[in-house]
Design an enzyme around this catalytic site. Structure first.
Site, PDB file in Angstrom:
ATOM      1  N   ALA A 135      23.090  -4.892  25.689  1.00 39.35           N
ATOM      2  CA  ALA A 135      22.162  -6.006  25.937  1.00 39.35           C
ATOM      3  C   ALA A 135      22.635  -6.893  27.093  1.00 39.35           C
ATOM      4  O   ALA A 135      21.859  -7.224  27.993  1.00 39.35           O
ATOM      5  CB  ALA A 135      22.021  -6.836  24.659  1.00 39.35           C
ATOM      6  N   VAL A 155      30.858 -27.961  22.057  1.00 42.39           N
ATOM      7  CA  VAL A 155      30.024 -27.552  20.931  1.00 42.39           C
ATOM      8  C   VAL A 155      28.854 -26.717  21.475  1.00 42.39           C
ATOM      9  O   VAL A 155      28.457 -26.867  22.631  1.00 42.39           O
ATOM     10  CB  VAL A 155      29.497 -28.709  20.049  1.00 42.39           C
ATOM     11  CG1 VAL A 155      30.624 -29.409  19.340  1.00 42.39           C
ATOM     12  CG2 VAL A 155      28.631 -29.658  20.834  1.00 42.39           C
ATOM     13  N   ASP A 204      30.763 -14.179  15.118  1.00 45.74           N
ATOM     14  CA  ASP A 204      31.312 -13.069  15.888  1.00 45.74           C
ATOM     15  C   ASP A 204      32.707 -12.675  15.401  1.00 45.74           C
ATOM     16  O   ASP A 204      33.095 -11.507  15.513  1.00 45.74           O
ATOM     17  CB  ASP A 204      31.404 -13.450  17.373  1.00 45.74           C
ATOM     18  CG  ASP A 204      30.051 -13.377  18.088  1.00 45.74           C
ATOM     19  OD1 ASP A 204      29.023 -13.216  17.401  1.00 45.74           O
ATOM     20  OD2 ASP A 204      30.037 -13.495  19.334  1.00 45.74           O
ATOM     21  N   HIS A 221      -7.013 -11.744  17.816  1.00 43.48           N
ATOM     22  CA  HIS A 221      -7.360 -10.863  18.931  1.00 43.48           C
ATOM     23  C   HIS A 221      -7.686 -11.713  20.154  1.00 43.48           C
ATOM     24  O   HIS A 221      -8.370 -12.734  20.013  1.00 43.48           O
ATOM     25  CB  HIS A 221      -8.582 -10.011  18.565  1.00 43.48           C
ATOM     26  CG  HIS A 221      -9.030  -9.141  19.687  1.00 43.48           C
ATOM     27  ND1 HIS A 221      -8.324  -8.018  20.057  1.00 43.48           N
ATOM     28  CD2 HIS A 221     -10.079  -9.260  20.550  1.00 43.48           C
ATOM     29  CE1 HIS A 221      -8.937  -7.454  21.103  1.00 43.48           C
ATOM     30  NE2 HIS A 221     -10.003  -8.191  21.421  1.00 43.48           N
ATOM     31  N   CYS A 239      27.063 -19.195  22.832  1.00 42.67           N
ATOM     32  CA  CYS A 239      25.613 -19.073  22.899  1.00 42.67           C
ATOM     33  C   CYS A 239      24.997 -20.116  23.825  1.00 42.67           C
ATOM     34  O   CYS A 239      24.289 -19.782  24.774  1.00 42.67           O
ATOM     35  CB  CYS A 239      25.043 -19.198  21.490  1.00 42.67           C
ATOM     36  SG  CYS A 239      23.257 -19.248  21.468  1.00 42.67           S
ATOM     37  N   GLY A 281      29.242 -23.534  21.625  1.00 42.66           N
ATOM     38  CA  GLY A 281      29.979 -22.275  21.774  1.00 42.66           C
ATOM     39  C   GLY A 281      29.476 -21.388  22.891  1.00 42.66           C
ATOM     40  O   GLY A 281      28.869 -21.851  23.871  1.00 42.66           O
ATOM     41  N   ALA A 339      23.745 -14.871  17.749  1.00 47.24           N
ATOM     42  CA  ALA A 339      23.815 -16.291  17.412  1.00 47.24           C
ATOM     43  C   ALA A 339      23.126 -16.586  16.076  1.00 47.24           C
ATOM     44  O   ALA A 339      23.644 -17.350  15.255  1.00 47.24           O
ATOM     45  CB  ALA A 339      23.165 -17.099  18.524  1.00 47.24           C
TER      46      ALA A 339
HETATM   47  C1  LIG Z   1      25.861 -13.402  28.080  1.00 47.14           C
HETATM   48  C2  LIG Z   1      25.564 -13.491  26.605  1.00 47.14           C
HETATM   49  C3  LIG Z   1      24.250 -13.551  26.187  1.00 47.14           C
HETATM   50  C4  LIG Z   1      23.957 -13.649  24.828  1.00 47.14           C
HETATM   51  N1  LIG Z   1      22.651 -13.712  24.448  1.00 47.14           N
HETATM   52  C5  LIG Z   1      22.351 -13.789  23.141  1.00 47.14           C
HETATM   53  C6  LIG Z   1      21.017 -13.907  22.707  1.00 47.14           C
HETATM   54  O1  LIG Z   1      20.082 -13.919  23.515  1.00 47.14           O
HETATM   55  N2  LIG Z   1      20.758 -13.984  21.376  1.00 47.14           N
HETATM   56  C7  LIG Z   1      21.778 -13.956  20.460  1.00 47.14           C
HETATM   57  O2  LIG Z   1      21.507 -14.018  19.261  1.00 47.14           O
HETATM   58  N3  LIG Z   1      23.072 -13.863  20.828  1.00 47.14           N
HETATM   59  C8  LIG Z   1      23.385 -13.789  22.144  1.00 47.14           C
HETATM   60  N4  LIG Z   1      24.691 -13.725  22.529  1.00 47.14           N
HETATM   61  C9  LIG Z   1      25.728 -13.701  21.485  1.00 47.14           C
HETATM   62  C10 LIG Z   1      26.008 -15.124  20.946  1.00 47.14           C
HETATM   63  O3  LIG Z   1      26.373 -15.953  22.014  1.00 47.14           O
HETATM   64  C11 LIG Z   1      27.112 -15.066  19.899  1.00 47.14           C
HETATM   65  O4  LIG Z   1      26.795 -14.107  18.927  1.00 47.14           O
HETATM   66  C12 LIG Z   1      27.294 -16.412  19.228  1.00 47.14           C
HETATM   67  O5  LIG Z   1      27.636 -17.408  20.165  1.00 47.14           O
HETATM   68  C13 LIG Z   1      28.389 -16.330  18.156  1.00 47.14           C
HETATM   69  O6  LIG Z   1      28.538 -17.575  17.555  1.00 47.14           O
HETATM   70  P1  LIG Z   1      29.940 -18.005  16.904  1.00 47.14           P
HETATM   71  O7  LIG Z   1      29.735 -19.373  16.380  1.00 47.14           O
HETATM   72  O8  LIG Z   1      30.405 -16.947  15.994  1.00 47.14           O
HETATM   73  O9  LIG Z   1      30.976 -18.006  18.119  1.00 47.14           O
HETATM   74  P2  LIG Z   1      30.976 -18.742  19.516  1.00 47.14           P
HETATM   75  O10 LIG Z   1      29.639 -19.107  19.976  1.00 47.14           O
HETATM   76  O11 LIG Z   1      31.813 -17.887  20.420  1.00 47.14           O
HETATM   77  O12 LIG Z   1      31.715 -20.102  19.219  1.00 47.14           O
HETATM   78  C14 LIG Z   1      33.067 -20.135  18.874  1.00 47.14           C
HETATM   79  C15 LIG Z   1      33.595 -21.507  19.226  1.00 47.14           C
HETATM   80  O13 LIG Z   1      34.924 -21.618  18.713  1.00 47.14           O
HETATM   81  C16 LIG Z   1      35.719 -22.331  19.641  1.00 47.14           C
HETATM   82  N5  LIG Z   1      37.111 -21.966  19.364  1.00 47.14           N
HETATM   83  C17 LIG Z   1      37.666 -20.734  19.470  1.00 47.14           C
HETATM   84  N6  LIG Z   1      38.953 -20.778  19.103  1.00 47.14           N
HETATM   85  C18 LIG Z   1      39.214 -22.062  18.753  1.00 47.14           C
HETATM   86  C19 LIG Z   1      40.368 -22.724  18.283  1.00 47.14           C
HETATM   87  N7  LIG Z   1      41.503 -22.075  18.075  1.00 47.14           N
HETATM   88  N8  LIG Z   1      40.305 -24.052  18.031  1.00 47.14           N
HETATM   89  C20 LIG Z   1      39.122 -24.736  18.228  1.00 47.14           C
HETATM   90  N9  LIG Z   1      37.997 -24.141  18.675  1.00 47.14           N
HETATM   91  C21 LIG Z   1      38.042 -22.827  18.921  1.00 47.14           C
HETATM   92  C22 LIG Z   1      35.199 -21.844  20.984  1.00 47.14           C
HETATM   93  O14 LIG Z   1      35.514 -22.756  22.029  1.00 47.14           O
HETATM   94  C23 LIG Z   1      33.700 -21.747  20.723  1.00 47.14           C
HETATM   95  O15 LIG Z   1      33.037 -22.933  21.060  1.00 47.14           O
HETATM   96  C24 LIG Z   1      25.013 -13.656  23.882  1.00 47.14           C
HETATM   97  C25 LIG Z   1      26.348 -13.606  24.313  1.00 47.14           C
HETATM   98  C26 LIG Z   1      26.615 -13.531  25.649  1.00 47.14           C
HETATM   99  C27 LIG Z   1      28.062 -13.492  26.088  1.00 47.14           C
END
Ligand SMILES: Cc1cc2nc3c(=O)[nH]c(=O)nc-3n(C[C@H](O)[C@H](O)[C@H](O)COP(=O)(O)OP(=O)(O)OC[C@H]3O[C@@H](n4cnc5c(N)ncnc54)[C@H](O)[C@@H]3O)c2cc1C
Length: 466
Positions: free
Chosen positions: A181, A38, A311, A442, A42, A40, A319
């Site tokens: 980024a 959990v 995403d 300030h 982020c 993900g 995030a």
């Molecule tokens: C290096 C890096 C730095 C970042 N820094 C920032 C930041 O500073 N600020 C910011 O806003 N964003 C940042 N991001 C982007 C941010 O991490 C993502 O936009 C965000 O995590 C998207 O959230 P989500 O819930 O859509 O997907 P995710 O966080 O990718 O979560 C998806 C989840 O679904 C699970 N999953 C996938 N397929 C299945 C399946 N079939 N069955 C069960 N589970 C599954 C995965 O294991 C995962 O836990 C960064 C990303 C990276 C790679």
């Protein structure tokens, strides 16, 4: 375990876990399926670990370079193993906190790989495969690092941000492919730690999509910190040889060939949606040409009762966007009609200085037919920036001809915090006068926002309004 749920959510990232908690707050029985951890991308491999490493590497550089400190400080080293442990401890604390919140809110968390069977039926692979049904299904499976046809990650020499965050040794040389980024943040971390970092970008500017003047400023500042940045650089082939990777291609501006080599190549060329296992399920699920899943403005896919967020649906891959979509989608499932103003979704890059923006860029506003007013304020004239000896930044505020605020770009220490004021202004349809007449403490960096809003009306006090 129940077979039928009010809501099944696939994916426990910032989109999915927030949706799950909001669902139980609204009285729904929620099943959240996560195949990994959990939080993900982020929490585990994105926002949190990068910001931890950015902070530690920044502390290290500042200690070494502070001209007021005893020269012996310049000889200090960094305990990389300890930094890595600290990073992982922070991640574990946050993930543990989310698990606690899910449990206390009554979300049923199931560990397993989920796929959509048909309509609102979900199969989950644990030790066996079980099929569940729900009144509503939310797909929140996120994204993963993209690769190039001639440059695939092997996790050792050619890596993605995920492996880079856990490197046990700091590489001598690193090539970063992509100046978005993620590329700039990762490049900054390793450059501060002593790697020779070269960032290769095919487009003319770093951070494609921001105003060119801001991009050029940031590029100049990062170069000054030791990052080598080559724009208009097209990589055409790669070879792996005796512990190093060689990238070859052409500089688009001069049409001259190049060859770069390093022990590590970091791929930062964008993200791909985790949408494969939904693609052949039902023709009512529609994908764009990059395989992001299409939804309407209530986040519903072509299958009634099946929604998608985060995403997986594209747009800005952030995030906080995923989390806000998480609350909205569940409120929509509960009968509301909750949409999001995408012009009020801010973003930030955590370099030094940070860059943050919200709303339209100047170019975009002009393309969309707005008659704009732009106000600027340089940190050279900001008292707080002076006390920090960080005066290289700039604040830029845009309004339409009625002085309604439509965008801002901020290059400044803590820009990611300062931008919230302008985000609220856009969200609430505020005008320049609302920002400029608000009393700011300030000396603070946020005074530059007030002065930029004043400058858009030729009323700035601490600069000439020319
Ligand atoms: C290096 C890096 C730095 C970042 N820094 C920032 C930041 O500073 N600020 C910011 O806003 N964003 C940042 N991001 C982007 C941010 O991490 C993502 O936009 C965000 O995590 C998207 O959230 P989500 O819930 O859509 O997907 P995710 O966080 O990718 O979560 C998806 C989840 O679904 C699970 N999953 C996938 N397929 C299945 C399946 N079939 N069955 C069960 N589970 C599954 C995965 O294991 C995962 O836990 C960064 C990303 C990276 C790679």
């Amino acid at each position: 375990m129940d077979k039928h749920w009010d809501i099944i959510i696939i994916g426990g990232g910032p989109g999915g876990y927030v949706a799950a908690i909001r669902g139980t707050q609204l009285g729904k029985r929620v099943l959240l399926v996560e195949k990994d951890r959990v939080g993900g991308t982020c929490m585990n491999w994105g926002c949190i670990p990068t910001k931890y490493l950015l902070h530690q590497s920044q502390q290290y550089r500042e200690l070494k370079e502070n001209r007021h400190f005893d020269p012996s400080c310049q000889g200090i080293g960094i305990n990389w193993a300890s930094v890595q442990k600290g990073k992982q401890d922070s991640v574990e604390k946050l993930v543990g906190g989310i698990e606690f919140l899910l449990k206390k809110n009554g979300v049923h968390l199931l560990s397993g790989y989920a796929r959509l069977v048909s309509g609102r039926e979900v199969a989950v692979q644990t030790d066996t495969e079980k099929v569940f049904s729900a009144d509503a299904v939310v797909l929140a499976t996120g994204s993963r690092a993209a690769e190039l046809p001639f440059l695939q990650a092997d996790g050792k020499q050619v890596i993605t941000s995920r492996e880079a965050l856990s490197l046990t040794e700091i590489p001598e040389r690193m090539l970063v492919v992509g100046a978005g980024a993620i590329g700039l943040e990762m490049g900054t971390i390793f450059s501060r730690l002593g790697s020779t970092v070269t960032v290769l970008e095919i487009l003319p500017n770093v951070l494609p999509g921001i105003d060119r003047d801001m991009a050029l400023r940031l590029e100049r500042l990062l170069k000054g910190q030791g990052l080598k940045i080559c724009t208009q650089t097209k990589i055409e082939s790669s070879a792996r040889d005796l512990g190093k990777v060689v990238l070859k291609g052409i500089h688009l501006k001069t049409q001259s060939p190049f060859e770069y080599e390093a022990e590590k190549v970091l791929l930062a060329v964008g993200r791909r949606p985790n949408s494969e296992n939904f693609q052949d399920v039902d023709s009512r699920l529609v994908f764009d040409n990059q395989k992001f899943l299409k939804v309407n403005d209530r986040y519903e896919t072509g299958i009634p009762g099946v929604y998608a967020i985060g995403d997986l649906i594209g747009g800005r891959l952030l995030a906080h966007k995923a989390s806000h979509e998480g609350t909205r989608v569940v409120e929509n499932i509960c009968g509301k009609n909750n949409t999001m103003n995408n012009d009020a979704v801010p973003s930030a890059v955590f370099t030094e200085p940070e860059f943050a923006m919200v709303g339209m860029t100047e170019t975009e506003a002009v393309e969309r037919g707005f008659k704009i007013r732009a106000g600027h304020f340089s940190l050279q004239a900001n008292g707080r920036a002076l006390t920090l000896e960080k005066m290289e930044g700039l604040v830029k505020i845009l309004s339409d001809e009625d002085e309604r605020i439509i965008g801002a770009q901020i290059l400044s220490p803590h820009a990611s915090e300062i931008i919230s004021e302008v985000t609220l202004a856009i969200q609430k349809d505020l005008k320049l006068k609302d920002l400029s007449s608000t009393v700011h403490i300030h000396p603070t960096l946020s005074e530059a926002v007030m002065e930029a809003a004043l400058n858009a009306r030729n009323e700035a006090i601490h600069m000439l309004n020319v």
